[in-house]
Motif scaffolding. Structure first.
Motif, PDB file in Angstrom:
ATOM      1  N   LEU A  25       0.854  -1.186   0.000  1.00  0.00           N
ATOM      2  CA  LEU A  25       0.000   0.000   0.000  1.00  0.00           C
ATOM      3  C   LEU A  25       0.889   1.235   0.000  1.00  0.00           C
ATOM      4  O   LEU A  25       1.764   1.362   0.845  1.00  0.00           O
ATOM      5  CB  LEU A  25      -0.896   0.034   1.243  1.00  0.00           C
ATOM      6  CG  LEU A  25      -2.232  -0.718   1.185  1.00  0.00           C
ATOM      7  CD1 LEU A  25      -2.076  -2.163   0.829  1.00  0.00           C
ATOM      8  CD2 LEU A  25      -2.973  -0.562   2.491  1.00  0.00           C
ATOM      9  N   GLU A  26       0.662   2.123  -0.958  1.00  0.00           N
ATOM     10  CA  GLU A  26       1.427   3.370  -1.049  1.00  0.00           C
ATOM     11  C   GLU A  26       0.471   4.537  -0.857  1.00  0.00           C
ATOM     12  O   GLU A  26      -0.450   4.730  -1.651  1.00  0.00           O
ATOM     13  CB  GLU A  26       2.126   3.491  -2.408  1.00  0.00           C
ATOM     14  CG  GLU A  26       3.146   2.414  -2.680  1.00  0.00           C
ATOM     15  CD  GLU A  26       4.357   2.510  -1.780  1.00  0.00           C
ATOM     16  OE1 GLU A  26       4.730   3.631  -1.365  1.00  0.00           O
ATOM     17  OE2 GLU A  26       4.943   1.446  -1.469  1.00  0.00           O
TER      18      GLU A  26
ATOM     19  N   ASN B 278      -4.111   3.537   3.690  1.00  0.00           N
ATOM     20  CA  ASN B 278      -4.136   2.631   4.828  1.00  0.00           C
ATOM     21  C   ASN B 278      -5.572   2.160   5.026  1.00  0.00           C
ATOM     22  O   ASN B 278      -6.481   2.618   4.344  1.00  0.00           O
ATOM     23  CB  ASN B 278      -3.628   3.370   6.076  1.00  0.00           C
ATOM     24  CG  ASN B 278      -3.125   2.432   7.133  1.00  0.00           C
ATOM     25  OD1 ASN B 278      -2.858   1.265   6.886  1.00  0.00           O
ATOM     26  ND2 ASN B 278      -2.994   2.947   8.340  1.00  0.00           N
TER      27      ASN B 278
ATOM     28  N   GLN C 205      -1.125  -0.580   6.255  1.00  0.00           N
ATOM     29  CA  GLN C 205       0.078  -0.388   5.464  1.00  0.00           C
ATOM     30  C   GLN C 205       1.288  -0.767   6.311  1.00  0.00           C
ATOM     31  O   GLN C 205       1.371  -0.416   7.485  1.00  0.00           O
ATOM     32  CB  GLN C 205       0.171   1.079   5.008  1.00  0.00           C
ATOM     33  CG  GLN C 205       1.229   1.379   3.988  1.00  0.00           C
ATOM     34  CD  GLN C 205       2.585   1.729   4.595  1.00  0.00           C
ATOM     35  OE1 GLN C 205       2.715   1.988   5.768  1.00  0.00           O
ATOM     36  NE2 GLN C 205       3.591   1.705   3.759  1.00  0.00           N
TER      37      GLN C 205
END
Length: 160
Positions: A10-11, A14, A88
């Motif tokens: 995950l960038e 969240n 994340q």
């Protein structure tokens, strides 16, 4: 008990989770295998935590009740907990998404159809209607002025 787990990169987002409320239930889509004869149903089946089905010969209910076409045995699955948001992490870690109490069947493959939700890490922007069915997801967080993404998803169904 079976647990659906996810590992994903995950960038910028969240709290990845299915959009799953009583007013808008999420349908978890799986391939199902009979625990008795080991036959795998040719089609995907869907389970909602808000649906209750009667089990024949019992006063009980389950979220999913299925009769194997090969051996005629009835099996069931019940979702034990609400979905847990994926957090994340760097590097990505395997995390529990949802848990099932399965009686006489096993889920063998998960298809992430349906709408998912996520929240911007710094901006707290709400991302809705995320489609993970094709794999990776990309968007742009206006408040944070950066691209956000969900990549390298690996779904597993684990026996507890």
């Amino acid at each position: 008990m079976l647990t659906l787990t996810l590992t994903a990169a995950l960038e910028g987002v969240n709290d990845l989770r299915p959009d799953d409320t009583e007013d808008n239930p999420f349908w978890y889509t799986f391939k199902v295998q009979c625990g008795s004869c080991r036959e795998i149903h040719p089609n995907f089946v869907s389970v909602s935590r808000f649906e209750a089905n009667d089990m024949s010969g019992s006063r009980g209910e389950a979220n999913f009740v299925w009769k194997c076409k090969s051996c005629k045995r009835e099996s069931s699955a019940t979702i034990k907990i609400a979905p847990i948001p994926y957090q994340q992490a760097s590097p990505p870690t395997r995390q529990k998404v949802i848990e099932f109490d399965c009686r006489g069947l096993e889920f063998t493959e998960f298809k992430p159809e349906g709408e998912w939700l996520a929240t911007g890490i710094d901006s707290k922007s709400k991302f809705t209607a995320i489609d993970l069915s094709e794999g990776d997801w990309f968007d742009y967080d206006e408040k944070a002025s950066e691209e956000v993404s969900i990549k390298e998803m690996k779904w597993e169904i684990r026996r507890n």
